[in-house]
Design a protein around this motif. Structure first.
Motif, PDB file in Angstrom:
ATOM      1  N   ASP A 340       0.712  -0.954  -0.065  1.00  0.00           N
ATOM      2  CA  ASP A 340      -0.041   0.037  -0.008  1.00  0.00           C
ATOM      3  C   ASP A 340       0.856   1.375  -0.057  1.00  0.00           C
ATOM      4  OD1 ASP A 340      -2.601  -1.106  -0.097  1.00  0.00           O
ATOM      5  OD2 ASP A 340      -2.935  -1.234   1.785  1.00  0.00           O
ATOM      6  N   PRO A 700     -14.444  -9.415  -4.496  1.00  0.00           N
ATOM      7  CA  PRO A 700     -15.019  -8.599  -3.904  1.00  0.00           C
ATOM      8  C   PRO A 700     -16.444  -8.677  -3.476  1.00  0.00           C
ATOM      9  CG  PRO A 700     -15.043  -8.139  -6.214  1.00  0.00           C
ATOM     10  CD  PRO A 700     -14.158  -9.388  -5.893  1.00  0.00           C
ATOM     11  N   SER A 730     -15.762  -3.606  -4.357  1.00  0.00           N
ATOM     12  CA  SER A 730     -15.147  -3.211  -3.208  1.00  0.00           C
ATOM     13  C   SER A 730     -13.894  -3.702  -2.681  1.00  0.00           C
ATOM     14  CB  SER A 730     -16.312  -3.900  -1.829  1.00  0.00           C
ATOM     15  OG  SER A 730     -16.639  -4.945  -2.136  1.00  0.00           O
ATOM     16  N   GLU A 731     -13.435  -3.870  -1.655  1.00  0.00           N
ATOM     17  CA  GLU A 731     -12.142  -4.301  -1.523  1.00  0.00           C
ATOM     18  C   GLU A 731     -11.848  -5.863  -1.554  1.00  0.00           C
ATOM     19  OE1 GLU A 731     -10.794  -3.255   2.796  1.00  0.00           O
ATOM     20  OE2 GLU A 731     -11.671  -5.082   3.507  1.00  0.00           O
ATOM     21  N   LYS A 741      -3.985  -7.319  -0.647  1.00  0.00           N
ATOM     22  CA  LYS A 741      -5.377  -6.804  -0.631  1.00  0.00           C
ATOM     23  C   LYS A 741      -5.329  -5.559  -1.658  1.00  0.00           C
ATOM     24  CE  LYS A 741      -7.215  -4.573   2.852  1.00  0.00           C
ATOM     25  NZ  LYS A 741      -7.851  -4.229   4.031  1.00  0.00           N
ATOM     26  N   GLN A 742      -6.345  -5.482  -2.185  1.00  0.00           N
ATOM     27  CA  GLN A 742      -6.662  -4.142  -2.927  1.00  0.00           C
ATOM     28  C   GLN A 742      -7.850  -3.561  -2.535  1.00  0.00           C
ATOM     29  OE1 GLN A 742      -5.605  -2.217  -5.526  1.00  0.00           O
ATOM     30  NE2 GLN A 742      -7.126  -1.130  -5.036  1.00  0.00           N
ATOM     31  N   VAL A 743      -7.658  -2.099  -2.079  1.00  0.00           N
ATOM     32  CA  VAL A 743      -8.858  -1.679  -1.549  1.00  0.00           C
ATOM     33  C   VAL A 743      -9.938  -1.263  -2.402  1.00  0.00           C
ATOM     34  CG1 VAL A 743      -7.489  -0.499   0.361  1.00  0.00           C
ATOM     35  CG2 VAL A 743      -7.870   0.763  -1.884  1.00  0.00           C
ATOM     36  N   SER A 744     -11.091  -0.868  -2.184  1.00  0.00           N
ATOM     37  CA  SER A 744     -12.100  -0.530  -3.255  1.00  0.00           C
ATOM     38  C   SER A 744     -11.781   0.596  -4.092  1.00  0.00           C
ATOM     39  CB  SER A 744     -13.471   0.118  -2.389  1.00  0.00           C
ATOM     40  OG  SER A 744     -13.983  -0.629  -1.451  1.00  0.00           O
ATOM     41  N   TYR A 745     -12.124   0.301  -5.283  1.00  0.00           N
ATOM     42  CA  TYR A 745     -11.848   1.390  -6.458  1.00  0.00           C
ATOM     43  C   TYR A 745     -12.964   1.278  -7.525  1.00  0.00           C
ATOM     44  CZ  TYR A 745      -9.884  -2.467  -9.373  1.00  0.00           C
ATOM     45  OH  TYR A 745      -9.718  -3.300 -10.152  1.00  0.00           O
ATOM     46  N   TYR A 773      -4.445   1.444  -9.139  1.00  0.00           N
ATOM     47  CA  TYR A 773      -4.672   0.090  -8.559  1.00  0.00           C
ATOM     48  C   TYR A 773      -4.069  -1.011  -8.761  1.00  0.00           C
ATOM     49  CZ  TYR A 773      -6.887  -0.686 -12.800  1.00  0.00           C
ATOM     50  OH  TYR A 773      -7.094  -1.018 -14.196  1.00  0.00           O
TER      51      TYR A 773
END
Length: 803
Positions: A340, A700, A730-731, A741-745, A773
């Protein structure tokens, strides 16, 4: 007297049957534009057959010599929207059609998901279909852009397009053997490296969600994607397209279809070229073109109809692509917090000492022969596919240190398949399909890994070369039937039996200065400390046989022409296999994995067919999950093993609405809840790691897409258009250990332009807000994390000429 009466009734019955089989009808009608003027030269085609007609100077057409039954007509004319219509024929009929440039009602969409033509709103499975015009509106140029059209169906790639990941309802893989089957004109692709990346001259794409093992067999554990290309006709049609954008992005393609012998022999040829500079900087060696790529594609199709009943279709395609890959950030000991931080403070940067190149060549060839009986069609589909991937200077440790890299690796794959299929046609209350499927796969991998040893008598650089050959031979028998119990209620039963034999030969050798050597006391450097890995030459041969039953049971109820209910229970299957990475043949085999899918759905049309709303609820149990992990702690060897079980459940709402003429709105929203119920592995320090309760990767909780496209006629021959679409999720985690992890985008895309007669000019943008992302990632037993950046903002223009 009794015998005489019986003979009379038998004769009468046979006469009636003979009459029904021999009775010939015709479909006639007119094709006009939206103001009632006749369209001269419009194409009318009975889908799935060689029959059709061209409208004359009055816009009239006629198709004769038709038996009683169900038909699907397709009407096309350059500059107008395609229309499809279902016709139930028990007497000669007149079918008049008005083609429009922009419709106020949603037209019928005919699909072949069940190996037979059906209206999508009466097809009893959860699926989405996009036709050629919608593909263009949504700027879907590649398979990895299909996440713009469906809920709980996501597509991801490594940034360069070399490796594509499809995740459907919580089922995915990062292995080369897919969990979502890819079919182009009914021919399956067995390996993800061989997937076609660019989409040219496409008629429609069908996305089937949930296991499709009964009709599609192996690798349809999560679902299937059907790509149907356009067919040549009596009309000369063609296009030429050129576009340019930032990142020095150039796209050019052209195609033409034409008759060779009217009504008998037709051909189509197309070709395309695309290139794009990289967008990743490698600060270790001061380059900025990682994930740059270039592709060239060609294809042709020839259709021959010697009679009204017999048809031949030959198609071939070739794609050559080069990608500067990979561009992964992370490594051993790298946590999600570090990833991150890199994404926020040093986006689009990597730091390793080598930059690899992947060169891939793929080709596919198919011959389909069909013969139409009065009530059935017999088809033979033969295919030959080949792909070759060459890897040069491919960094394997993703650090600025010279530790591991693949010097000149290669992978060659030949696939031969043959399907014989018999399916019913023109039956009103009983539709069935059955067949035999055969295949042979021959895959050869050469992986020379240059490594640094830290211990023993062999300290220094050496090469470990792994040569492997895997051969798979398979056979499947399948059948599925749909029977109407009443005019509204139908049941569906299907079953597939598949058996596969897999054989492997693997040879591992070590070289220094061109000389073969061994050092049992040596250990190879691995981040986090040297793990014991004896440099011992080895080889083994072994084989295994796998088999599976894939049943399907369904029920559907047609409440009205606008409301359709369905429920299914189906099993999906991905075969087991043999690991080439291990030293010991006892550790080579892994077993098949299975998924059970339970779903209930509603398909509906409202407001005089201006609104379509489809809803599905599902539950999936994924058993004997195949995961890429460390299969031998003593030698630190990676491979595939059956180490997991999980569940997923969710709901999907997909809507399409035409509020006013020219405005097309879509909304697809999915909710997905996944849970790993069994997944224990031995960690890198020897401890037992329990991942029970974690979320599944690439899943997600909330996801979907929205689009709005508007067209307005500015004059008799001029149309302006604009469109926006938004993809969100969403994440999510990239791995079952839940370490990456990939956060919401969300990604916003759009285009605006105008057309005049056959010319079209447009401006376009993708990821307009320049969201940073990760588009792809994976973990290694919880000890390492890797991720790859998705595309930044891109924009440019396109020009198209159609004739």
């Amino acid at each position: 007297m009794k015998a005489t009466t019986t003979k009379r009734w038998t004769f009468l019955l046979l006469t009636l049957i003979s009459y029904q089989l021999s009775a010939q009808y015709q479909i006639t009608g007119t094709v006009k534009d939206e103001v009632g003027e006749p369209l001269i030269g419009a194409t009318v085609h009975i889908m799935g057959t060689a029959k059709g007609a061209i409208s004359d100077s009055d816009g009239t057409y006629s198709i004769s010599d038709l038996s009683a039954g169900q038909y699907f007509l397709e009407f096309t004319y350059t500059g107008f929207e395609l229309q499809q219509k279902q016709v139930d024929l028990n007497q000669s009929q007149q079918v008049d059609i008005q083609l429009v440039t922009a419709s106020i009602t949603l037209g019928e969409v005919i699909v072949s998901a069940n190996k037979q033509l059906q209206n999508i709103q009466q097809t009893p499975i959860s699926m989405t279909a996009v036709q050629s015009k919608q593909i263009e509106k949504l700027q879907i140029n590649e398979l990895n852009e299909l996440n713009r059209v469906a809920a709980n169906f996501k597509s991801y790639d490594d940034g360069g397009g070399s490796f594509q990941v499809f995740a459907s309802r919580g089922i995915y893989t990062i292995d080369v053997v897919p969990t979502t089957g890819i079919y182009v004109d009914e021919v399956p692709f067995f390996a993800s490296y061989g997937f076609p990346t660019l989409l040219n001259d496409i008629e429609r794409i069908e996305i089937l969600k949930g296991p499709q093992g009964t009709l599609y067999g192996r690798n349809a554990l999560a679902g299937a994607i059907n790509v149907i290309t356009k067919r040549p006709t009596n009309q000369v049609k063609g296009y030429a397209r050129v576009g340019y954008g930032n990142l020095n992005q150039l796209n050019a393609s052209a195609g033409i279809s034409f008759p060779i012998i009217k009504d008998k022999l037709f051909a189509k040829v197309n070709a395309g070229h695309t290139q794009r500079d990289g967008y990743i900087n490698n600060i270790a060696i001061d380059t900025d073109n990682l994930l740059g790529r270039e592709s060239v594609t060609t294809g042709f199709k020839v259709n021959y109809y010697p009679t009204d009943r017999l048809s031949f279709s030959w198609s071939s395609g070739l794609e050559v692509r080069e990608v500067n890959a990979y561009a992964l950030v992370g490594g051993f000991g790298v946590t999600n917090a570090i990833l991150d931080s890199l994404k926020q403070n040093h986006p689009y940067e990597v730091n390793f000492d080598r930059q690899g190149v992947y060169n891939t060549t793929t080709t596919h060839n198919a011959l389909k022969i069909s013969y139409d009986f009065p009530k059935a069609t017999l088809s033979s589909i033969s295919s030959l596919q080949y792909y070759n991937t060459e890897r040069e200077n491919d960094d394997f440790d993703f650090t600025p240190f010279d530790i591991n890299y693949v010097s000149n690796g290669s992978s060659n794959n030949y696939t031969i398949s043959q399907e014989f299929r018999l399916n019913s046609t023109n039956n009103e209350n009983f539709n069935w399909v059955g067949g035999l499927y055969l295949y042979y796969v021959d895959r050869e991998d050469i992986t020379p890994t240059v490594s640094t040893a830290l211990a023993g008598n062999s300290a220094g650089e050496f090469t470990q070369r792994l040569d492997s050959n895997i051969q798979q031979t398979g056979l499947a028998l399948f059948g599925q039937a749909d029977y109407e119990l009443t005019s509204q209620l139908s049941i569906l039963l299907g079953l597939r039996y598949e058996i596969e034999r897999s054989e492997i030969t693997a040879i591992r050798e070590h070289f220094r200065n061109g000389q073969n050597f061994e050092d049992p006391g040596n250990s190879v450097f691995t981040p986090g400390g040297p793990l014991p890995s004896p440099l011992v030459n080895s080889s083994f041969e072994t084989d295994a046989t796998f088999n599976a039953l894939s049943p399907k049971v369904g029920v559907n109820y047609e409440v009205s022409d606008d409301l359709f209910l369905f429920g299914n229970m189906a099993r999906g299957y991905r075969p087991g296999g043999l690991n080439q990475f291990v030293n010991d043949q006892e550790a080579a085999q892994y077993d098949p994995e299975f998924s059970w899918n339970y779903e209930l759905g509603v398909k509906s049309s409202w407001l005089n067919n201006r609104l379509k709303a489809n809803f599905t609820a599902f539950y999936i149990n994924w058993e004997d999950q195949q995961l890429f992990t460390v299969v031998d702690q003593t030698t630190f060897q990676f491979g595939v093993d059956n180490v997991g079980e999980s569940t997923s459940q969710g709901v999907e709402l997909e809507m399409n609405y035409l509020p006013v003429k020219g405005l097309d709105l879509t909304a697809n929203v999915g909710y997905l809840s996944t849970e790993i119920t069994d997944y224990e592995v031995v960690g890198f320090t020897g401890e037992l790691v329990n991942n029970e309760g974690n979320q599944q990767g690439y899943s997600p909780e909330w996801n979907g897409n929205f689009s709005a496209n508007y067209e307005r006629k500015l004059g008799p021959k001029t149309t302006a258009f604009m469109g926006l679409d938004y993809i969100f999720q969403s994440e999510m985690f990239f791995d079952p250990e839940n370490t990456v992890k990939q956060v919401s985008y969300g990604l916003l895309n759009g285009r605006i332009g105008a057309s005049y007669q056959g010319f079209e000019v447009s401006l376009w943008g993708k990821n307009i807000t320049d969201e940073v992302y990760f588009s792809y990632g994976y973990g290694v037993g919880g000890a390492a994390s890797f991720a790859s950046y998705g595309l930044p903002a891109t924009y440019g223009f396109n020009t198209v000429y159609r004739f």
